[in-house]
Scaffold this motif. Structure first.
Motif, PDB file in Angstrom:
ATOM      1  N   UNK A  47       0.825  -1.206   0.000  1.00  0.00           N
ATOM      2  CA  UNK A  47       0.000   0.000   0.000  1.00  0.00           C
ATOM      3  C   UNK A  47       0.864   1.261   0.000  1.00  0.00           C
ATOM      4  N   UNK A  48       0.481   2.211  -0.831  1.00  0.00           N
ATOM      5  CA  UNK A  48       1.176   3.491  -0.955  1.00  0.00           C
ATOM      6  C   UNK A  48       0.132   4.603  -1.072  1.00  0.00           C
ATOM      7  N   UNK A  49       0.607   5.833  -1.051  1.00  0.00           N
ATOM      8  CA  UNK A  49      -0.236   7.004  -1.267  1.00  0.00           C
ATOM      9  C   UNK A  49       0.387   7.808  -2.394  1.00  0.00           C
ATOM     10  N   UNK A  50      -0.451   8.250  -3.316  1.00  0.00           N
ATOM     11  CA  UNK A  50       0.004   9.080  -4.437  1.00  0.00           C
ATOM     12  C   UNK A  50      -0.461  10.503  -4.184  1.00  0.00           C
ATOM     13  N   UNK A  51       0.484  11.441  -4.204  1.00  0.00           N
ATOM     14  CA  UNK A  51       0.187  12.855  -3.991  1.00  0.00           C
ATOM     15  C   UNK A  51       0.498  13.596  -5.278  1.00  0.00           C
TER      16      UNK A  51
END
Length: 112
Positions: free
Chosen positions: A57-61
């Motif tokens: 799991x990652x977050x894209x900004x």
């Protein structure tokens, strides 16, 4: 103008948001993402059984900034997202030709 995209660990999101706010960044877009880089996922144990987690799991900004603000924004993201461990993420920027604020019709730097 530049579109800065960062893929980071989810628990570093608050630090990155704070760092960008200190620079005066007005808005950003955050999307949940999953993927892998060099680490190729990891193994976990659930109820005694070991299994492979291929996508981490990652977050894209994503944030659009004026050209002179791009390098300071990238540096702030890198500092805030850094843990020193594998999987910290990536940051890149690409040129943006046109930005239009839908509500007002403003174009260019006024729309950012």
């Amino acid at each position: 103008m530049k579109l800065i995209t960062a893929i980071i660990k989810p628990f570093r999101l608050d630090e990155v948001k704070s760092a960008l706010q200190e620079l005066g960044v007005q808005g950003l877009t955050v999307t949940e993402a999953s993927g892998y880089g060099r680490q190729r996922g990891h193994t976990e144990v659930y109820r005694g059984a070991e299994y492979q987690v291929d996508l981490v799991p990652k977050v894209r900004i994503e944030v659009v900034v004026a050209d002179p603000d791009a390098d300071p924004a990238i540096d702030a993201i890198v500092r805030a997202a850094h843990t020193g461990k594998i999987g910290d993420g990536k940051v890149w920027s690409v040129p943006v030709d046109t930005v239009v604020r839908v509500r007002t019709g403003e174009r260019g730097p006024d729309a950012v």
